[in-house]
Design a protein around this motif. Sequence first.
Motif, PDB file in Angstrom:
ATOM      1  N   ARG A  42      77.932  72.251 -83.924  1.00 21.71           N
ATOM      2  CA  ARG A  42      76.515  71.928 -83.692  1.00 21.71           C
ATOM      3  C   ARG A  42      75.902  73.105 -82.927  1.00 21.71           C
TER       4      ARG A  42
ATOM      5  N   LYS B 102      75.828  76.120 -73.897  1.00 20.62           N
ATOM      6  CA  LYS B 102      76.083  75.228 -72.754  1.00 20.62           C
ATOM      7  C   LYS B 102      76.525  76.005 -71.514  1.00 20.62           C
TER       8      LYS B 102
ATOM      9  N   ASP C 197      83.764  63.620 -81.605  1.00 18.58           N
ATOM     10  CA  ASP C 197      83.308  64.775 -80.826  1.00 18.58           C
ATOM     11  C   ASP C 197      83.737  64.579 -79.374  1.00 18.58           C
TER      12      ASP C 197
ATOM     13  N   SER D 286      64.306  70.145 -73.413  1.00 19.54           N
ATOM     14  CA  SER D 286      65.705  70.450 -73.717  1.00 19.54           C
ATOM     15  C   SER D 286      66.116  71.742 -73.034  1.00 19.54           C
TER      16      SER D 286
ATOM     17  N   SER E 288      66.292  64.736 -74.150  1.00 20.35           N
ATOM     18  CA  SER E 288      67.236  65.722 -73.641  1.00 20.35           C
ATOM     19  C   SER E 288      68.382  65.005 -72.930  1.00 20.35           C
ATOM     20  N   THR E 289      69.608  65.471 -73.190  1.00 16.03           N
ATOM     21  CA  THR E 289      70.764  64.890 -72.509  1.00 16.03           C
ATOM     22  C   THR E 289      71.420  65.920 -71.598  1.00 16.03           C
TER      23      THR E 289
HETATM   24  N1  HH2 Z   1      75.234  68.114 -77.049  1.00 14.42           N
HETATM   25  C1  HH2 Z   1      73.927  67.908 -76.767  1.00 14.42           C
HETATM   26  C2  HH2 Z   1      73.188  66.947 -77.454  1.00 14.42           C
HETATM   27  N2  HH2 Z   1      73.764  66.212 -78.455  1.00 14.42           N
HETATM   28  N3  HH2 Z   1      75.644  65.699 -79.795  1.00 14.42           N
HETATM   29  C3  HH2 Z   1      76.927  65.899 -80.105  1.00 14.42           C
HETATM   30  N4  HH2 Z   1      77.517  65.184 -81.088  1.00 14.42           N
HETATM   31  N5  HH2 Z   1      77.704  66.829 -79.447  1.00 14.42           N
HETATM   32  C4  HH2 Z   1      77.185  67.588 -78.432  1.00 14.42           C
HETATM   33  O1  HH2 Z   1      77.944  68.406 -77.861  1.00 14.42           O
HETATM   34  C5  HH2 Z   1      75.817  67.388 -78.060  1.00 14.42           C
HETATM   35  C6  HH2 Z   1      75.064  66.411 -78.785  1.00 14.42           C
HETATM   36  C7  HH2 Z   1      73.267  68.721 -75.701  1.00 14.42           C
HETATM   37  O2  HH2 Z   1      72.731  69.892 -76.235  1.00 14.42           O
HETATM   38  P1  HH2 Z   1      71.177  70.147 -76.680  1.00 14.42           P
HETATM   39  O3  HH2 Z   1      70.727  69.210 -77.747  1.00 14.42           O
HETATM   40  O4  HH2 Z   1      71.045  71.557 -77.057  1.00 14.42           O
HETATM   41  O5  HH2 Z   1      70.340  69.919 -75.384  1.00 14.42           O
HETATM   42  P2  HH2 Z   1      69.480  68.717 -74.861  1.00 14.42           P
HETATM   43  O6  HH2 Z   1      70.317  67.513 -74.764  1.00 14.42           O
HETATM   44  O7  HH2 Z   1      68.967  69.201 -73.535  1.00 14.42           O
HETATM   45  O8  HH2 Z   1      68.383  68.474 -75.837  1.00 14.42           O
END
Ligand code: HH2
Length: 285
Positions: free
Chosen positions: A265, A230, A196, A41, A75-76
């Motif tokens: 979040r 972000k 969202d 992540s 991870s997204t």
């Molecule tokens: N952002 C991320 C992941 N999930 N879900 C919602 N509802 N809204 C968001 O803005 C959102 C989400 C990306 O952030 P993070 O989990 O910190 O990183 P990663 O995807 O690298 O695990």
Amino acid sequence: MKTFHLDFAHPVPGSTPHQSIHRVSWQGAAVMGILNVTPDSFSDGGKHFQLEAVVDSARKMLERGALVLDVGGESTRPGADPVNAQEEIRRVVPAIEALQDLNVLISIDTMKPEVARAALLAGAHIVNDVNGLGDPEMIRVCAEHGAPAVIMHMQGEPRTMQKKPHYQDVVSEVKGFLFQQAEKALAAGVPSVMLDPGIGFGKTLEHNLNLIRHLSDLEPYGVLLGVSRKKMIDLIADVPEAKNRDAGSIAVHLFGIEQGAAMVRVHDVEGHLQALKVWTALKGQ
Ligand code: HH2
């Protein structure tokens, strides 16, 4: 101060019976703590890979006042490689099981219906789908388990979404998609939804700013805003290291709450709750 709620088909931590459903209510904005169980992540990858560390982080977030813990196994972040369902389940299910003793609301952050199903069976309560319930099976899973859904907007998919985001009118396109998905989900028996705008998911800085300025367009639904650490903060304030972006994250989230956000979040639960308490006192609420 505005009251928000999420409805569930079954009793969940903090819920009270309300007609034929179970309702969790809160006043003003609530905090969802991010608990990533991924090795990659963008800001906290790897940290929670040990189960004791997951429970420890979760406990701290709860003590500091988080209402929901958001468990994610893929991870997204822009450019991230996808993970298969089996691997994602292997990451999130033991974590969700380990969190059961804490008696807390848990959301599962996944785009895959089979992962959502396994997580709900393991004790998660809410589905957080960055793909906005784009897979109809995801709607069925939420309806069958009586679980609310967070419907997020994303243009494209994580590997390529930041290459060339394009909209004619970002605010009305995102709103149109979210309302359409919300109506579909509620009609199919999903008990409750939050919307969202998906900050950073196929959006330029201008798109993100525009969406945050118009968050109130998403009411009457409860709105979730996720800007924690972000890239947007770096683009505005020149903070290349994700872990140093909490101050900027708090600023964006307070602005979003002013526009009506029901939940934010976040990685830094303590910092956000401190800021929220001060901000609420200043507002005289
Ligand atoms: N952002 C991320 C992941 N999930 N879900 C919602 N509802 N809204 C968001 O803005 C959102 C989400 C990306 O952030 P993070 O989990 O910190 O990183 P990663 O995807 O690298 O695990």
